[in-house]
Design a protein around this motif. Sequence first.
Motif, PDB file in Angstrom:
ATOM      1  N   GLU A 178      12.777 -13.365  11.541  1.00 42.93           N
ATOM      2  CA  GLU A 178      11.867 -13.549  10.412  1.00 42.93           C
ATOM      3  C   GLU A 178      11.657 -15.040  10.150  1.00 42.93           C
ATOM      4  OE1 GLU A 178      14.143 -11.399   7.577  1.00 42.93           O
ATOM      5  OE2 GLU A 178      15.502 -13.067   7.143  1.00 42.93           O
ATOM      6  N   ARG A 179      10.532 -15.376   9.551  1.00 44.46           N
ATOM      7  CA  ARG A 179      10.260 -16.779   9.244  1.00 44.46           C
ATOM      8  C   ARG A 179      11.297 -17.318   8.269  1.00 44.46           C
ATOM      9  NH1 ARG A 179       3.805 -17.798   8.186  1.00 44.46           N
ATOM     10  NH2 ARG A 179       3.090 -17.559  10.337  1.00 44.46           N
ATOM     11  N   PRO A 180      11.665 -18.606   8.381  1.00 49.59           N
ATOM     12  CA  PRO A 180      12.637 -19.178   7.446  1.00 49.59           C
ATOM     13  C   PRO A 180      12.122 -19.146   6.014  1.00 49.59           C
ATOM     14  CG  PRO A 180      11.552 -20.904   8.707  1.00 49.59           C
ATOM     15  CD  PRO A 180      11.169 -19.615   9.352  1.00 49.59           C
ATOM     16  N   CYS A 231      14.688 -11.718   1.814  1.00 46.17           N
ATOM     17  CA  CYS A 231      15.116 -11.373   0.462  1.00 46.17           C
ATOM     18  C   CYS A 231      16.498 -11.902   0.107  1.00 46.17           C
ATOM     19  CB  CYS A 231      15.117  -9.858   0.295  1.00 46.17           C
ATOM     20  SG  CYS A 231      13.495  -9.103   0.409  1.00 46.17           S
ATOM     21  N   TYR A 232      17.352 -12.097   1.105  1.00 48.61           N
ATOM     22  CA  TYR A 232      18.732 -12.473   0.810  1.00 48.61           C
ATOM     23  C   TYR A 232      19.030 -13.946   1.048  1.00 48.61           C
ATOM     24  CZ  TYR A 232      19.398  -7.416   0.815  1.00 48.61           C
ATOM     25  OH  TYR A 232      19.293  -6.069   0.546  1.00 48.61           O
ATOM     26  N   TRP A 271      17.676 -19.055   6.234  1.00 52.00           N
ATOM     27  CA  TRP A 271      18.150 -17.680   6.423  1.00 52.00           C
ATOM     28  C   TRP A 271      19.497 -17.519   5.724  1.00 52.00           C
ATOM     29  CZ3 TRP A 271      16.013 -20.480  10.518  1.00 52.00           C
ATOM     30  CH2 TRP A 271      14.835 -19.960  11.081  1.00 52.00           C
ATOM     31  N   PRO A 272      19.888 -16.290   5.388  1.00 50.17           N
ATOM     32  CA  PRO A 272      21.219 -16.084   4.823  1.00 50.17           C
ATOM     33  C   PRO A 272      22.282 -16.623   5.776  1.00 50.17           C
ATOM     34  CG  PRO A 272      19.895 -14.096   4.576  1.00 50.17           C
ATOM     35  CD  PRO A 272      19.109 -15.030   5.453  1.00 50.17           C
ATOM     36  N   ALA A 273      23.247 -17.363   5.245  1.00 50.68           N
ATOM     37  CA  ALA A 273      24.288 -17.972   6.074  1.00 50.68           C
ATOM     38  C   ALA A 273      25.665 -17.553   5.560  1.00 50.68           C
ATOM     39  CB  ALA A 273      24.161 -19.489   6.070  1.00 50.68           C
ATOM     40  N   SER A 290      17.581 -11.513   6.957  1.00 51.41           N
ATOM     41  CA  SER A 290      17.629 -10.594   5.816  1.00 51.41           C
ATOM     42  C   SER A 290      17.200  -9.196   6.227  1.00 51.41           C
ATOM     43  CB  SER A 290      16.713 -11.095   4.691  1.00 51.41           C
ATOM     44  OG  SER A 290      17.214 -12.272   4.096  1.00 51.41           O
ATOM     45  N   ALA A 291      16.283  -9.114   7.184  1.00 55.45           N
ATOM     46  CA  ALA A 291      15.753  -7.819   7.620  1.00 55.45           C
ATOM     47  C   ALA A 291      16.776  -6.986   8.372  1.00 55.45           C
ATOM     48  CB  ALA A 291      14.524  -8.028   8.499  1.00 55.45           C
TER      49      ALA A 291
END
Length: 213
Positions: free
Chosen positions: A90-92, A96-97, A128-130, A184-185
Amino acid sequence: MFSLSRHALRHTRNFALSVSANKCKPIAVAVPLNLRYFAADSRHNNHKTGSNSNNNNMENKVEKITVNKEELRKRLTPMQYQVTQEAGTERPFTGCYNKHYEKGVYQCIVCHQDLFSSDTKYDSGCGWPAFNDVLDKGKVTLHRDASIPERIRTEVRCARCNAHMGHVFEDGPKPTRKRYCINSASIEFVSVSEDTSATTTTTASHATPIAQQ
């Protein structure tokens, strides 16, 4: 998945695909509290077996399952399917997360296996979520990813259903120095409340633009 370098952003823009850009629509679902925080279970199991949760043993200790791709297409959003089943990204700053810091556990969106804890989530600035670590090393598998020849990466997959999660890098904070950069996806969040008799599972629709690797 990329760090936010000029090369990475340029690569993301060049390979962006157009899909519907609906906002995330969380759905709250009550589930039993017997899914008490997986991190505690992991520590308990490690204590019983005498294993070290910080070792680098990536041996798969979970039972693998075979997913029905047609059923997944019906249950997942196009974004979730492309990320988990086709190793999309997904794009940066669209997930959602990315900026989500509620206490709880992040599960695989495909098989609902607990993978990451909010206790190890941090803002890396990558978009992105890390996470600094996984709940249990045996719950994920690591793979060499040479899809970008000039930058060999380490792919992270769910050990149970083989869903693509993201990548792990060696530029995270102490104590692990790891940065699990996760789409997130590919995950869903389970909030654990100490004051109620039920937890809340938040499943988000990730119909946002996607960047190919």
